[in-house]
Design a protein around this motif. Structure first.
Motif, mmCIF file in Angstrom:
data_model
loop_
_atom_site.group_PDB
_atom_site.id
_atom_site.type_symbol
_atom_site.label_atom_id
_atom_site.label_comp_id
_atom_site.label_asym_id
_atom_site.label_seq_id
_atom_site.Cartn_x
_atom_site.Cartn_y
_atom_site.Cartn_z
ATOM 1 N N LEU A 1 0.845 -1.032 0.026
ATOM 2 C CA LEU A 1 0.061 -0.233 -0.065
ATOM 3 C C LEU A 1 0.959 1.336 -0.084
ATOM 4 C CD1 LEU A 1 -2.610 -0.918 2.515
ATOM 5 C CD2 LEU A 1 -3.149 -0.853 0.222
ATOM 6 N N LEU A 2 2.139 1.118 0.700
ATOM 7 C CA LEU A 2 2.914 2.240 0.793
ATOM 8 C C LEU A 2 3.618 2.672 -0.407
ATOM 9 C CD1 LEU A 2 4.426 2.113 4.342
ATOM 10 C CD2 LEU A 2 2.285 3.562 3.732
ATOM 11 N N TYR A 3 4.203 1.531 -1.029
ATOM 12 C CA TYR A 3 5.011 1.885 -2.270
ATOM 13 C C TYR A 3 4.460 1.741 -3.666
ATOM 14 C CZ TYR A 3 9.068 1.641 0.866
ATOM 15 O OH TYR A 3 10.148 1.748 1.760
ATOM 16 N N ARG A 4 3.009 0.913 -3.634
ATOM 17 C CA ARG A 4 2.125 1.012 -4.825
ATOM 18 C C ARG A 4 2.714 0.520 -5.991
ATOM 19 N NH1 ARG A 4 0.319 7.145 -5.304
ATOM 20 N NH2 ARG A 4 2.457 7.394 -5.238
ATOM 21 N N PRO A 5 3.135 -0.774 -5.916
ATOM 22 C CA PRO A 5 3.596 -1.312 -7.171
ATOM 23 C C PRO A 5 2.592 -1.608 -8.155
ATOM 24 C CG PRO A 5 3.714 -2.850 -5.430
ATOM 25 C CD PRO A 5 3.366 -1.527 -4.711
ATOM 26 N N PHE A 6 1.545 -1.778 -7.754
ATOM 27 C CA PHE A 6 0.340 -1.840 -8.719
ATOM 28 C C PHE A 6 -0.906 -1.427 -7.943
ATOM 29 C CE2 PHE A 6 1.082 -6.184 -6.553
ATOM 30 C CZ PHE A 6 -0.126 -5.763 -5.659
ATOM 31 N N ASP A 7 -2.014 -1.356 -8.772
ATOM 32 C CA ASP A 7 -3.317 -0.684 -8.372
ATOM 33 C C ASP A 7 -4.322 -1.479 -8.826
ATOM 34 O OD1 ASP A 7 -5.115 0.913 -7.312
ATOM 35 O OD2 ASP A 7 -4.352 2.752 -7.873
ATOM 36 N N VAL A 8 -5.422 -1.282 -8.385
ATOM 37 C CA VAL A 8 -6.943 -2.050 -8.896
ATOM 38 C C VAL A 8 -6.972 -1.808 -10.259
ATOM 39 C CG1 VAL A 8 -9.335 -2.147 -8.727
ATOM 40 C CG2 VAL A 8 -7.855 -1.923 -6.852
ATOM 41 N N GLY A 9 -7.118 -2.902 -10.998
ATOM 42 C CA GLY A 9 -7.352 -2.665 -12.556
ATOM 43 C C GLY A 9 -6.010 -2.955 -13.389
ATOM 44 N N ASP A 10 -4.761 -2.846 -12.443
ATOM 45 C CA ASP A 10 -3.680 -3.104 -13.314
ATOM 46 C C ASP A 10 -3.475 -4.516 -13.876
ATOM 47 O OD1 ASP A 10 -3.069 -0.417 -13.145
ATOM 48 O OD2 ASP A 10 -1.537 -0.727 -11.608
ATOM 49 N N LEU A 11 -2.633 -4.631 -14.939
ATOM 50 C CA LEU A 11 -2.376 -5.901 -15.581
ATOM 51 C C LEU A 11 -1.111 -6.513 -14.847
ATOM 52 C CD1 LEU A 11 -3.279 -8.464 -17.544
ATOM 53 C CD2 LEU A 11 -1.824 -7.022 -19.280
ATOM 54 N N VAL A 12 -0.855 -7.313 -14.137
ATOM 55 C CA VAL A 12 0.125 -7.596 -13.342
ATOM 56 C C VAL A 12 0.487 -9.229 -13.604
ATOM 57 C CG1 VAL A 12 0.327 -5.602 -11.958
ATOM 58 C CG2 VAL A 12 -0.652 -8.168 -11.271
ATOM 59 N N GLU A 13 1.802 -9.311 -13.614
ATOM 60 C CA GLU A 13 2.318 -10.855 -13.364
ATOM 61 C C GLU A 13 3.080 -10.997 -11.978
ATOM 62 O OE1 GLU A 13 4.676 -14.271 -15.654
ATOM 63 O OE2 GLU A 13 4.779 -12.175 -16.414
ATOM 64 N N VAL A 14 2.444 -11.668 -11.041
ATOM 65 C CA VAL A 14 3.103 -12.090 -9.900
ATOM 66 C C VAL A 14 2.785 -13.444 -9.331
ATOM 67 C CG1 VAL A 14 2.615 -9.693 -8.777
ATOM 68 C CG2 VAL A 14 0.710 -11.307 -8.769
ATOM 69 N N SER A 15 3.799 -14.059 -8.710
ATOM 70 C CA SER A 15 4.245 -15.181 -8.375
ATOM 71 C C SER A 15 3.633 -16.187 -9.652
ATOM 72 C CB SER A 15 3.043 -15.564 -7.249
ATOM 73 O OG SER A 15 3.671 -14.740 -6.234
ATOM 74 N N GLY A 16 3.950 -15.722 -10.767
ATOM 75 C CA GLY A 16 3.867 -16.756 -11.859
ATOM 76 C C GLY A 16 2.412 -16.627 -12.441
ATOM 77 N N VAL A 17 1.530 -15.632 -11.983
ATOM 78 C CA VAL A 17 0.267 -15.680 -12.389
ATOM 79 C C VAL A 17 0.227 -14.201 -13.153
ATOM 80 C CG1 VAL A 17 -2.214 -15.273 -11.684
ATOM 81 C CG2 VAL A 17 -0.746 -16.860 -10.378
ATOM 82 N N LEU A 18 -0.570 -14.338 -14.158
ATOM 83 C CA LEU A 18 -0.866 -13.173 -14.977
ATOM 84 C C LEU A 18 -2.174 -12.852 -14.853
ATOM 85 C CD1 LEU A 18 0.117 -10.916 -16.955
ATOM 86 C CD2 LEU A 18 -0.462 -12.646 -18.949
ATOM 87 N N GLY A 19 -2.701 -11.507 -14.670
ATOM 88 C CA GLY A 19 -3.787 -10.965 -14.532
ATOM 89 C C GLY A 19 -4.214 -9.538 -14.132
ATOM 90 N N LYS A 20 -5.682 -9.253 -13.839
ATOM 91 C CA LYS A 20 -5.691 -7.710 -13.580
ATOM 92 C C LYS A 20 -6.191 -7.970 -12.002
ATOM 93 C CE LYS A 20 -7.496 -5.404 -17.566
ATOM 94 N NZ LYS A 20 -8.703 -4.724 -18.067
ATOM 95 N N VAL A 21 -5.747 -6.860 -11.385
ATOM 96 C CA VAL A 21 -6.083 -6.911 -9.809
ATOM 97 C C VAL A 21 -7.236 -6.518 -9.447
ATOM 98 C CG1 VAL A 21 -5.320 -5.559 -7.733
ATOM 99 C CG2 VAL A 21 -3.511 -6.121 -9.558
ATOM 100 N N SER A 22 -8.090 -7.393 -9.062
ATOM 101 C CA SER A 22 -9.639 -7.145 -8.719
ATOM 102 C C SER A 22 -9.683 -6.506 -7.245
ATOM 103 C CB SER A 22 -10.122 -8.336 -8.680
ATOM 104 O OG SER A 22 -11.606 -8.142 -8.325
ATOM 105 N N SER A 23 -8.970 -6.840 -6.163
ATOM 106 C CA SER A 23 -8.878 -6.221 -5.087
ATOM 107 C C SER A 23 -7.860 -6.525 -4.260
ATOM 108 C CB SER A 23 -10.310 -6.405 -4.258
ATOM 109 O OG SER A 23 -10.476 -7.863 -4.177
ATOM 110 N N MET A 24 -7.794 -6.000 -2.934
ATOM 111 C CA MET A 24 -6.583 -6.111 -2.029
ATOM 112 C C MET A 24 -7.002 -5.732 -0.644
ATOM 113 S SD MET A 24 -2.672 -4.744 -1.894
ATOM 114 C CE MET A 24 -1.845 -4.852 -0.642
ATOM 115 N N ASN A 25 -6.567 -6.890 0.243
ATOM 116 C CA ASN A 25 -6.610 -6.360 1.754
ATOM 117 C C ASN A 25 -5.318 -6.619 2.546
ATOM 118 O OD1 ASN A 25 -6.357 -9.313 2.308
ATOM 119 N ND2 ASN A 25 -8.514 -9.633 1.996
ATOM 120 N N LEU A 26 -5.234 -6.499 3.567
ATOM 121 C CA LEU A 26 -4.000 -6.296 4.039
ATOM 122 C C LEU A 26 -3.184 -7.928 4.404
ATOM 123 C CD1 LEU A 26 -4.177 -4.024 7.312
ATOM 124 C CD2 LEU A 26 -3.309 -3.723 4.958
ATOM 125 N N LEU A 27 -4.068 -8.871 3.963
ATOM 126 C CA LEU A 27 -3.249 -10.200 3.921
ATOM 127 C C LEU A 27 -3.296 -11.003 2.518
ATOM 128 C CD1 LEU A 27 -5.461 -11.768 6.855
ATOM 129 C CD2 LEU A 27 -3.100 -10.927 6.917
#
Length: 574
Positions: free
Chosen positions: A409-435
């Motif tokens: 949340l502080l460094y903001r590497p991505f935001d809601v709606g961004d197309l990202v590839e993390v941990s081998g998964v490619l897709g759009k960020v739908s939502s996020m919580n602290l966990l």
């Protein structure tokens, strides 16, 4: 002369030392510790046992620890006296219940004797055997009634010996005064009880065999039962009033004890006082005594220090929580609009802060509401802190996710709606919580990844900037015209509406591969318009007769003549 002058000087020096010593002693006496306990300390606030709580709190502020110790003793003494008064009246009410039960048993016995006498006609014992048996049954019933009456008298005498009858008299007088009834009514109740008791005490077995006398005795027993019922009712009503007074004393005692504790009281007296208050407070109901239970509940419901007080507190709690809930909704919406208007706040951080503010306001409202319910918030917060430590120790891995969520949340590497590839998964960020983070893949799968796994690995954000370069490779045959193929691709890119003019698209000969001559085609587009031009290139290449070769291999066969091969028969010969 010199010796005389020296003696004079030494005398003056001693005089000065003595004066300085006296001055220091006087100064030390005037600088006595203001927090020391003054002599003959006694409780001052207990003179008015109904002193308002806010006034009592103000009076306690300037008092030192030893003075507060006396105040606490004084209020605990008042509380003990009130509890003793309650216990005395409860004991009298209990005895009255026992006496009423005995009177009811006597009435039952008198009723049995009356029925037995009515069944036997007037006759002598010698007329018949049935008449003699009936007379015998009547005598038995009369004897049993007489026995029950004597037990009533005996129980009453024991009660009067065990409990001071002045309690009953005082309660009746108070009840009549508060109800606005003539004071003779209380005396009349006691007089009726005494006269009925006296009348029952004079009766013997022989007199009970007379129906007229039996009726008078029954009336006297009914009068005695009514008198005792009235007395017990007055006692129970007055006990309910004493409960309210006890609650008021407990409130004031707790206030004094808290002030005493804040100013450094020892743990032992504080613990002892609170244990005593806990033991004597509350509404204790005897479920075996229905009348007392109903009277206690009714009295508590209509008491200012009972039902009315708690009803008011509950109403304040509900109104407070609802008010803070609506306030959280309003503030949350305002905060959300403010965060969205800021260019430096991501949607994830905006959503997190908005929810945190709203929930924080609700928690604050609940704590304020608990204070209205007279719940001490200090221990509640201490329990929450202890539980937080236990939960944190048990959920160490979750705390790692929590910390990673804060960093994201502080460094903001991505935001809601961004197309990202993390941990081998490619897709759009739908939502996020602290966990965890929720990602939707291009094939519409829902993937939840822990924040610790995201922050500890490479994060590729395809939509972090507003421009993207599309890298494509096209191959042509070795026999095709290289310049023509390059012009075709440049023409397609320059005429396409989604291709940006700046930076300019790049088309270059890239590689002489095994089966084709490869060109790189690199146009720049908006991030939201990611696309490729493969179809358009293929169609133009076909129209311009430029081939796109597929991998191929040429195989060359060589034959070798061996010895004796000429002697082999020809396959084509017949």
């Amino acid at each position: 002369m010199e010796s005389c002058s020296m003696k004079i000087q030494s005398g003056l020096w001693l005089q000065q030392v003595a004066m300085i010593s006296l001055f220091l002693m006087a100064a030390s006496a005037g600088m006595a510790n203001p927090l020391e306990c003054p002599p003959n300390t006694e409780a001052l606030t207990t003179k008015d046992s109904q002193i308002p709580l806010d006034e009592l709190e103000i009076r306690l502020k300037p008092l030192v620890r030893c003075e507060l110790a006396e105040e606490a003793k004084g209020w605990m003494t008042l509380l003990k006296s009130k509890v003793q008064e309650i216990s005395g009246e409860e004991l009298v009410a209990k005895h009255k219940k026992t006496e009423m039960k005995a009177v009811e048993e006597a009435l039952d016995a008198l009723e049995d004797a009356k029925e037995a006498m009515e069944e036997v006609p007037e006759a002598t014992k010698g007329e018949s055997e049935s008449t003699a048996a009936g007379l015998e049954e009547t005598e038995t019933a009369v004897a049993e009634a007489h026995k029950q009456i004597k037990e009533v008298i005996g129980d009453q005498e024991e009660t009067e010996d065990a409990v001071d009858s002045s309690i009953t008299k005082e309660v009746l007088e108070k009840s009549e005064t508060e109800a606005g009834v003539d004071s003779k009514s209380g005396k009349q109740i006691l007089q009726d009880e005494k006269s009925a008791t006296k009348q029952l005490d004079k009766i013997d077995t022989k007199e009970l065999q007379d129906q007229e006398t039996l009726k008078k005795v029954t009336d006297a027993a009914v009068q005695l039962a009514d008198s005792k019922s009235e007395i017990r009712k007055s006692l129970l009503e007055h006990v309910n009033q004493l409960y309210a007074e006890r609650t008021a004393l407990i409130d004031r005692a707790n206030l004094v004890i808290n002030a005493f504790e804040e100013k450094g009281a020892a743990e032992e007296p504080i613990t002892e006082y609170r244990q005593y208050i806990k033991a004597v407070s509350g509404l204790k109901v005897d479920v075996s005594d229905l009348d007392a239970t109903l009277a206690a509940l009714k009295g508590w419901l209509i008491s200012k220090e009972g039902g009315l007080r708690w009803g008011k507190n509950i109403a304040i709690f509900v109104v407070t929580v609802l008010a803070f809930y609506f306030l959280s909704v309003i503030v949350g919406r305002a905060a959300d609009r403010g965060f969205k208007a800021s260019r430096h706040t991501s949607a994830l951080l905006s959503d997190f802060l908005t929810k945190a503010i709203s929930r924080g306001i609700i928690v604050l409202g609940v704590l304020i509401g608990l204070a209205a319910l007279e719940v001490n918030i200090g221990p509640v917060l201490a329990v929450i802190g202890a539980l937080g430590f236990v939960v944190a120790f048990a959920l160490q891995s979750s705390l790692g996710n929590f910390a990673s969520g804060i960093l994201i949340l502080l460094y903001r590497p991505f935001d809601v709606g961004d197309l990202v590839e993390v941990s081998g998964v490619l897709g759009k960020v739908s939502s996020m919580n602290l966990l965890s983070t929720h990602i939707k893949t291009p094939d519409n799968k829902s993937v939840i990844i822990s924040n610790n796994a995201i922050w500890g690995n490479v994060i590729t954000n395809a939509t972090a900037t507003n421009k993207r370069r599309v890298d494509m490779v096209f191959g042509i045959g070795y026999q095709d015209d290289i310049g023509k193929a390059q012009r075709i691709m440049e023409d397609i890119l320059s005429s396409h509406e989604l291709v940006l003019k700046d930076p300019k698209p790049v088309v270059r000969l890239h590689e002489l591969a095994d089966s084709s001559v490869n060109f790189v085609c690199r146009p720049w587009i908006r991030a939201e318009n990611y696309w490729d031009v493969t179809r358009a290139v293929k169609e133009r290449f076909d129209a311009e007769e430029i081939s796109i070769p597929f991998p191929q291999r040429d195989v060359h066969l060589f034959t070798e003549q061996t010895a004796g091969a000429e002697n082999l028969p020809d396959k084509n010969s017949s």
